[in-house]
Design an enzyme around this catalytic site. Structure first.
Site, mmCIF file in Angstrom:
data_model
loop_
_atom_site.group_PDB
_atom_site.id
_atom_site.type_symbol
_atom_site.label_atom_id
_atom_site.label_comp_id
_atom_site.label_asym_id
_atom_site.label_seq_id
_atom_site.Cartn_x
_atom_site.Cartn_y
_atom_site.Cartn_z
ATOM 1 N N ILE A 98 0.864 -1.179 0.000
ATOM 2 C CA ILE A 98 0.000 0.000 0.000
ATOM 3 C C ILE A 98 0.907 1.238 0.000
ATOM 4 O O ILE A 98 1.855 1.299 0.783
ATOM 5 C CB ILE A 98 -0.903 0.025 1.262
ATOM 6 C CG1 ILE A 98 -1.720 -1.281 1.396
ATOM 7 C CG2 ILE A 98 -1.820 1.253 1.249
ATOM 8 C CD1 ILE A 98 -2.733 -1.524 0.316
ATOM 9 N N LYS A 109 -5.934 -4.636 4.817
ATOM 10 C CA LYS A 109 -6.903 -5.655 5.266
ATOM 11 C C LYS A 109 -7.864 -6.032 4.132
ATOM 12 O O LYS A 109 -8.210 -7.201 3.958
ATOM 13 C CB LYS A 109 -7.681 -5.055 6.438
ATOM 14 C CG LYS A 109 -8.622 -5.967 7.141
ATOM 15 C CD LYS A 109 -9.171 -5.203 8.344
ATOM 16 C CE LYS A 109 -10.144 -5.999 9.160
ATOM 17 N NZ LYS A 109 -10.496 -5.268 10.393
ATOM 18 N N ASN A 137 6.466 -3.536 10.843
ATOM 19 C CA ASN A 137 5.077 -3.107 10.578
ATOM 20 C C ASN A 137 4.279 -4.211 9.918
ATOM 21 O O ASN A 137 3.148 -4.504 10.319
ATOM 22 C CB ASN A 137 5.059 -1.867 9.663
ATOM 23 C CG ASN A 137 5.315 -0.615 10.441
ATOM 24 O OD1 ASN A 137 4.917 -0.512 11.617
ATOM 25 N ND2 ASN A 137 5.975 0.336 9.832
ATOM 26 N N TYR A 142 0.351 -8.750 9.819
ATOM 27 C CA TYR A 142 -0.029 -10.142 9.543
ATOM 28 C C TYR A 142 -0.450 -10.867 10.822
ATOM 29 O O TYR A 142 -1.380 -11.677 10.805
ATOM 30 C CB TYR A 142 1.117 -10.885 8.842
ATOM 31 C CG TYR A 142 1.378 -10.386 7.438
ATOM 32 C CD1 TYR A 142 0.355 -10.365 6.495
ATOM 33 C CD2 TYR A 142 2.630 -9.930 7.049
ATOM 34 C CE1 TYR A 142 0.579 -9.895 5.210
ATOM 35 C CE2 TYR A 142 2.858 -9.463 5.766
ATOM 36 C CZ TYR A 142 1.827 -9.448 4.854
ATOM 37 O OH TYR A 142 2.048 -8.982 3.583
HETATM 38 C C1 LIG Z 1 4.251 -10.672 1.649
HETATM 39 C C2 LIG Z 1 4.637 -9.221 1.636
HETATM 40 O O1 LIG Z 1 4.225 -8.484 0.758
HETATM 41 S S1 LIG Z 1 5.589 -8.593 2.884
HETATM 42 C C3 LIG Z 1 5.628 -6.830 2.604
HETATM 43 C C4 LIG Z 1 4.392 -6.158 3.125
HETATM 44 N N1 LIG Z 1 4.281 -4.806 2.603
HETATM 45 C C5 LIG Z 1 4.999 -3.769 3.091
HETATM 46 O O2 LIG Z 1 5.768 -3.867 4.039
HETATM 47 C C6 LIG Z 1 4.811 -2.470 2.349
HETATM 48 C C7 LIG Z 1 4.555 -1.291 3.280
HETATM 49 N N2 LIG Z 1 3.383 -1.486 4.143
HETATM 50 C C8 LIG Z 1 2.131 -1.627 3.650
HETATM 51 O O3 LIG Z 1 1.907 -1.721 2.458
HETATM 52 C C9 LIG Z 1 0.977 -1.661 4.645
HETATM 53 O O4 LIG Z 1 1.315 -0.896 5.769
HETATM 54 C C10 LIG Z 1 0.565 -3.081 5.111
HETATM 55 C C11 LIG Z 1 0.199 -3.942 3.897
HETATM 56 C C12 LIG Z 1 1.678 -3.763 5.914
HETATM 57 C C13 LIG Z 1 -0.682 -2.932 6.023
HETATM 58 O O5 LIG Z 1 -1.692 -2.288 5.284
HETATM 59 P P1 LIG Z 1 -2.508 -1.066 5.898
HETATM 60 O O6 LIG Z 1 -3.504 -0.633 4.882
HETATM 61 O O7 LIG Z 1 -1.560 -0.023 6.386
HETATM 62 O O8 LIG Z 1 -3.203 -1.736 7.166
HETATM 63 P P2 LIG Z 1 -4.763 -1.702 7.549
HETATM 64 O O9 LIG Z 1 -5.164 -0.287 7.755
HETATM 65 O O10 LIG Z 1 -5.548 -2.479 6.568
HETATM 66 O O11 LIG Z 1 -4.730 -2.439 8.965
HETATM 67 C C14 LIG Z 1 -5.438 -3.649 9.205
HETATM 68 C C15 LIG Z 1 -5.283 -4.008 10.678
HETATM 69 O O12 LIG Z 1 -3.902 -4.243 10.971
HETATM 70 C C16 LIG Z 1 -3.472 -3.368 12.006
HETATM 71 N N3 LIG Z 1 -2.144 -2.877 11.699
HETATM 72 C C17 LIG Z 1 -1.686 -2.352 10.531
HETATM 73 N N4 LIG Z 1 -0.393 -1.993 10.649
HETATM 74 C C18 LIG Z 1 -0.044 -2.300 11.922
HETATM 75 C C19 LIG Z 1 1.161 -2.147 12.677
HETATM 76 N N5 LIG Z 1 2.258 -1.613 12.150
HETATM 77 N N6 LIG Z 1 1.165 -2.567 13.982
HETATM 78 C C20 LIG Z 1 0.060 -3.103 14.543
HETATM 79 N N7 LIG Z 1 -1.124 -3.270 13.880
HETATM 80 C C21 LIG Z 1 -1.153 -2.867 12.589
HETATM 81 C C22 LIG Z 1 -4.454 -2.194 11.963
HETATM 82 O O13 LIG Z 1 -4.525 -1.518 13.204
HETATM 83 C C23 LIG Z 1 -5.746 -2.886 11.604
HETATM 84 O O14 LIG Z 1 -6.303 -3.496 12.754
HETATM 85 P P3 LIG Z 1 -7.918 -3.556 12.969
HETATM 86 O O15 LIG Z 1 -8.443 -4.480 11.913
HETATM 87 O O16 LIG Z 1 -8.058 -4.071 14.338
HETATM 88 O O17 LIG Z 1 -8.421 -2.157 12.791
#
Ligand SMILES: CC(=O)SCCNC(=O)CCNC(=O)[C@H](O)C(C)(C)COP(=O)(O)OP(=O)(O)OC[C@H]1O[C@@H](n2cnc3c(N)ncnc32)[C@H](O)[C@@H]1OP(=O)(O)O
Length: 172
Positions: A98, A109, A137, A142
């Protein structure tokens, strides 16, 4: 609705390259050398490579849109396209990325739930991924989504061998 999703086709190669490079760079630039970053971006996201992956019948890409702007993407693999031999009953999330400004709005999510739906519709028994051990993060995200660590594998970033945690969620 503010959030939409679209399955990518070969016509999306350039847009996929753009968002792949942008999100990978902004995620990992602080923890890796410019040389290793550039080597990885060139290897993983060159147009030939992406065209090959988009044409692979066992891989799927999706763009997620927030208010009509591309906010991130998802890549899924099954069968022999998986990065590890996890068998026919598994589905791999190879990438959920994202863009920075759209994070923490529920889009990660949303893509994860899309992956779960596809896996269940295909009668898969588990969904899994590899995440860099230093990507705190993503690991927290996950875990929040119900994945648990189950092993490790190597990931090559330029001239450096890094450790990925394998995380799995059972689907019953
Ligand atoms: C297999 C792979 O691709 S590994 C690489 C993963 N991608 C990355 O690292 C790229 C950079 N990061 C991102 O793209 C995003 O931050 C992601 C994919 C890790 C998370 O997506 P986001 O849209 O930011 O998270 P989203 O808002 O959907 O959060 C979903 C839930 O996770 C929780 N969450 C998200 N990030 C965190 C965090 N850093 N710490 C704790 N909880 C978290 C949220 O609070 C939320 O909880 P809820 O359902 O109880 O409200």
């Amino acid at each position: 609705m503010a959030i939409n999703i679209k399955k990518c086709s070969i016509e999306d190669t350039h847009k996929l390259q753009e968002i792949s490079c942008e999100t990978f760079y902004e995620t990992f630039k602080h923890q890796n050398s410019p040389e290793n970053m550039n080597a990885y971006l060139e290897k993983a996201f060159n147009l030939n490579q992406l065209e090959k992956e988009l044409s692979n019948q066992y891989s799927q890409f999706f763009f997620v849109y927030f208010h009509n702007e591309v906010a991130g993407y998802l890549k899924l693999n099954t069968d022999d396209s998986q990065s590890e031999d996890m068998g026919d009953e598994a589905l791999e999330i190879e990438r959920i990325y994202i863009r920075n400004k759209f994070q923490k709005h529920g889009l990660g999510k949303y893509l994860l739930n899309k992956a779960l739906t596809i896996a269940m519709e295909a009668n898969k028994k588990k969904i899994w991924l590899g995440v860099w051990e230093k990507n705190e993060n993503a690991i927290a995200f996950y875990k929040r989504m119900g994945f648990v660590q189950n092993g490790t594998h190597s990931f090559i970033m330029g001239d450096e061998e890094q450790l990925d945690l394998i995380m799995i969620k059972a689907l019953i």
